[in-house]
Design an enzyme around this catalytic site. Structure first.
Site, short mmCIF file in Angstrom:
data_model
loop_
_atom_site.label_atom_id
_atom_site.label_comp_id
_atom_site.label_asym_id
_atom_site.label_seq_id
_atom_site.Cartn_x
_atom_site.Cartn_y
_atom_site.Cartn_z
N ASN A 1 0.86 -1.19 0.00
CA ASN A 1 0.00 0.00 0.00
C ASN A 1 0.89 1.23 0.00
O ASN A 1 2.04 1.17 0.44
CB ASN A 1 -0.89 0.01 1.25
CG ASN A 1 -1.84 1.20 1.28
OD1 ASN A 1 -2.41 1.57 0.24
ND2 ASN A 1 -2.02 1.80 2.44
N HIS B 1 0.82 5.25 1.36
CA HIS B 1 0.07 6.12 2.28
C HIS B 1 0.76 7.49 2.33
O HIS B 1 1.99 7.55 2.41
CB HIS B 1 0.06 5.47 3.67
CG HIS B 1 -0.74 6.25 4.65
ND1 HIS B 1 -2.12 6.23 4.68
CD2 HIS B 1 -0.37 7.12 5.63
CE1 HIS B 1 -2.56 7.02 5.63
NE2 HIS B 1 -1.51 7.58 6.22
N SER C 1 4.77 6.92 2.35
CA SER C 1 5.38 5.64 2.72
C SER C 1 4.76 4.51 1.89
O SER C 1 3.54 4.46 1.73
CB SER C 1 5.09 5.31 4.19
OG SER C 1 5.41 6.37 5.05
C1 GRF Z 1 -2.80 8.72 -2.55
O1 GRF Z 1 -2.49 9.88 -1.85
C2 GRF Z 1 -2.36 7.50 -1.77
O2 GRF Z 1 -1.23 7.74 -0.99
C3 GRF Z 1 -3.54 7.24 -0.89
O3 GRF Z 1 -4.66 7.55 -1.68
C4 GRF Z 1 -4.29 8.49 -2.68
C5 GRF Z 1 -4.67 7.88 -3.98
O4 GRF Z 1 -4.46 8.74 -5.06
N1 GRF Z 1 -3.54 5.89 -0.39
P1 GRF Z 1 -4.50 8.19 -6.54
O5 GRF Z 1 -5.88 7.54 -6.71
O6 GRF Z 1 -3.39 7.21 -6.71
O7 GRF Z 1 -4.35 9.40 -7.41
#
Ligand code: GRF
Length: 222
Positions: A114, A116, A143
């Site tokens: 994932n 984040h 991260s």
């Molecule tokens: C990103 O900021 C990611 O870190 C978080 O959700 C957001 C997703 O953005 N988990 P995207 O759909 O990849 O543009």
């Protein structure tokens, strides 16, 4: 990168929205030397913009709508079945906004990542940028971590740091962090695909060595 003689790592991406991290992975894997291929993009929302990005790239898409299931367990079972239909080596969550059950997470233990938008363990969960600004952080970031049953709590693989600037709003900070997300996610996937990365007894091993602190993108040679 030299072209890999072995079959590329099969990646299934799970999304719920915009899909800019998905796009970064699609772009990285359009280089034939990249050791991984996205074989399917699965969303829990039919209107996720990222599905269109996948279609443009001629990647299979599927929708498993959580609202169509009685409970989380049934949704997770259907999702798992759809994912496993693509025989993935790796599952990446790229803005996937559902909490996953323990059975689901255990099924993909050591092969689900994932991203984040905070310097974990700080600011797990939602509204990370607002919370980082409220806390007066001078540095925030992103991260990549292995997914465990603890929300945003799995062992961290790689981080990028982004200085907070005077006058930053959650949106301006989010935008600068997102640029870094697009760099570190493909790199972590590349590490996994070249067998440099492993989760063993809850610890991240990079090139066989346990990470004491997560590497910071841009600060070290990898
Ligand atoms: C990103 O900021 C990611 O870190 C978080 O959700 C957001 C997703 O953005 N988990 P995207 O759909 O990849 O543009």
């Amino acid at each position: 990168m030299t072209e890999s003689p072995v079959e590329p790592t099969r990646v299934v991406a799970l999304i719920s929205g915009r899909g800019s991290n998905l796009q970064a992975l699609i772009d990285a894997s359009s280089d034939r030397r990249f050791p991984a291929r996205i074989v399917a993009v699965i969303s829990n929302r039919a209107d996720a913009a990222g599905l269109e990005r996948a279609r443009q790239a001629k990647i299979d898409t599927a929708v498993v709508d959580h609202k169509a299931f009685q409970d989380r367990t049934k949704f997770d079972q259907a999702l798992l079945k759809t994912i496993d239909g693509y025989c993935p080596d790796l599952v990446v969550l790229a803005g996937f906004m559902r909490i996953l059950s323990n059975d689901f997470v255990d099924h993909y233990a050591g092969r689900m990542l994932n991203i984040h938008p905070s310097l974990l363990p700080k600011f797990r969960g939602l509204h990370t940028h607002e919370r980082a600004l409220e806390a007066g952080e001078s540095v925030s970031g992103a991260s990549v971590h292995f997914v465990t049953s603890e929300l945003d709590g799995g062992p961290v693989i790689l981080q990028a740091q982004v200085p907070v600037q005077a006058g930053d709003t959650p949106d301006t900070l989010a935008a600068r962090i997102l640029e870094q997300e697009h760099r570190i996610y493909p790199l972590a996937v590349q590490w996994f695909a070249t067998q440099r990365l492993e989760l063993q007894a809850g610890k991240v091993l990079l090139d066989g060595l346990s990470l004491v602190t997560p590497p910071v993108f841009g600060n070290q040679e990898f």
